[in-house]
Design an enzyme around this catalytic site. Structure first.
Site, short mmCIF file in Angstrom:
data_model
loop_
_atom_site.label_atom_id
_atom_site.label_comp_id
_atom_site.label_asym_id
_atom_site.label_seq_id
_atom_site.Cartn_x
_atom_site.Cartn_y
_atom_site.Cartn_z
N ASP A 1 6.27 2.70 6.90
CA ASP A 1 6.69 2.55 6.03
C ASP A 1 6.40 3.19 4.87
OD1 ASP A 1 5.62 0.53 7.33
OD2 ASP A 1 3.80 0.56 6.48
N SER B 1 0.86 -0.94 0.21
CA SER B 1 0.40 -0.11 -0.25
C SER B 1 0.69 1.36 -0.32
CB SER B 1 -1.46 -0.19 0.91
OG SER B 1 -0.48 -0.02 2.68
C1 GLA Z 1 2.64 -1.22 9.70
C2 GLA Z 1 2.33 0.26 9.60
C3 GLA Z 1 3.51 1.15 10.33
C4 GLA Z 1 3.89 0.30 11.33
C5 GLA Z 1 4.07 -1.53 11.15
C6 GLA Z 1 4.64 -2.33 11.94
O1 GLA Z 1 3.44 -1.26 8.57
O2 GLA Z 1 1.65 -0.01 8.76
O3 GLA Z 1 3.27 2.25 10.55
O4 GLA Z 1 3.19 0.74 12.47
O5 GLA Z 1 2.61 -2.09 10.79
O6 GLA Z 1 5.66 -1.38 12.83
#
Ligand code: GLA
Length: 394
Positions: free
Chosen positions: A180, A136
């Site tokens: 991310d 995403s």
């Molecule tokens: C997902 C979320 C991130 C982070 C991770 C856990 O990927 O999108 O923002 O919180 O989980 O580290």
């Protein structure tokens, strides 16, 4: 990704745009998925994370229109979604198109939408979806970078990361942090990104995996994870409650020394959630310090300790992820842990180059024995962040 398969993806993106919209795109942009080496659920606690951008990317082919129509197509889903720049409303955006159109909505919160023109966007990707590798964020960041350029918005990469996060939080409805999108926008080949999620300062740290004869394997358990689901949000709420009771702005403000007080003031479950975040922040810093002073093989024990903390304290692992990690360790991995939000998705293992095939085969064997779905196991390397692409060379 090898040079040729990347070229193939660019060609596919160009052809897909032309077949959907009957015209050539004006340009191609791409953004990678990510693997988090360490620092899980720390981002929304103002803490530290250490992700890499991976060699799997989403490509967006794009072209401005002369009206205010938005059209988006994805090679993973049938049909073209069409809407207008005027009256874009988070509540009305659903399904896969909520990611690219959510970015348009989020950009409109940062810049006057009157300056925007309609646009056609076609998405193609080789980032596995649902594996916890941030497919995403790859969509959000490729689209944000493309529109920033096509619309001359002049936004910097940290701002684009916030735009992607805003789209995900408000439009998709997943209360995720900034990790991310930061990894996808700021990644560098052979480097990890040390991210301070409070100041949003980042530092690229050389991994040195190749020189040390090491590599990262991803073990995609092919079991579902969804951040919009209750588990992620409830962990976030526990952390916020812990911070409130302990009188700090965010759990980032606590140290190991605060844990005895936390144990007295919090219920047992909230205490374990807090302990994961406090120890995980320290493990991120320890991992980066070990990398710098002793080299990449010294990071293994921190990865494995992180998994134990996620399994026992944060309780976001699954039997499949635990098996991936324990069998990787038994087969000689230097360290292994689940990566990403948890509740399914992927684990990573740090392995010597010569052991990669044995480790992969051994994990697959253990999954078969346990009656689990066959995992998808593949190597990843740290790669460049989002960028404008050149036309594919034929
Ligand atoms: C997902 C979320 C991130 C982070 C991770 C856990 O990927 O999108 O923002 O919180 O989980 O580290």
């Amino acid at each position: 990704m090898t040079g040729s398969s990347h070229q193939d993806l660019l060609q596919q993106g160009t052809d897909f745009f032309a077949s959907e919209f009957g015209i050539q795109p004006a340009g191609l942009w791409s953004a990678p998925g990510r693997v988090n080496i360490i620092g899980e659920h720390t981002d929304y606690n103002d803490g530290f994370a250490f992700p890499i951008a991976i060699d799997k990317r989403t490509v967006v082919a794009a072209r401005c229109r002369t009206d205010r129509t938005l059209r988006v197509a994805s090679s993973a889903y049938p049909g073209v979604v069409e809407t207008s720049l005027d009256g874009l409303d988070p509540g009305s955006l659903t399904g896969w198109s909520a990611y690219p159109l959510g970015v348009v909505w989020a950009l409109a919160q940062a810049a006057p939408a009157a300056a925007f023109t309609g646009v056609d966007l076609a998405l193609s990707s080789d980032v596995p979806a649902g594996a916890g590798l941030s497919s995403s964020a790859a969509v959000e960041c490729s689209v944000a970078l493309a529109l920033n350029e096509l619309w001359n918005l002049g936004l910097g990469r940290p701002e684009l990361a916030r735009i992607g996060q805003l789209a995900e939080n408000v439009v998709v409805g997943a209360p995720t942090g900034i990790m991310d999108q930061s990894a996808s926008l700021l990644g560098k080949p052979d480097h990890g990104i040390l991210l301070d999620c409070r100041t949003l300062q980042t530092e690229s740290v050389a991994l040195g995996f190749r020189d040390a004869g090491l590599g990262l394997l991803v073990i995609d358990t092919r079991t579902s994870h969804s951040h919009a689901d209750g588990g992620y949000a409830s962990r976030r709420r526990s952390c916020e409650q812990g911070a409130r009771v302990l009188g700090v702005k965010a759990l980032r403000d606590l140290d190991g020394i605060d844990l005895p007080r936390a144990a007295k003031l919090l219920d047992q479950q909230t205490f374990r959630r807090v302990r994961h975040i406090v120890t995980e922040n320290q493990r991120v810093l320890d991992t980066v310090a070990a990398l710098r002073t002793a080299g990449p093989s010294a990071t293994g024990p921190f990865l494995s300790a992180s998994h134990v903390s996620m399994r026992d304290d944060f309780e976001i692992s699954t039997p499949e992820l635990d098996l991936a990690v324990s069998s990787a360790q038994d087969l000689g991995a230097l360290g292994a842990r689940m990566t990403g939000g948890g509740f399914g998705g992927a684990a990573i293992a740090l392995v010597r180059d010569g052991d990669a095939d044995t480790v992969a085969a051994g994990i697959a064997r253990e999954f078969f024995r346990a009656g689990f779905t066959a995992p998808h196991i593949f190597p990843v390397s740290a790669s460049a962040g989002a960028r404008r692409e050149q036309w594919p060379s034929s």
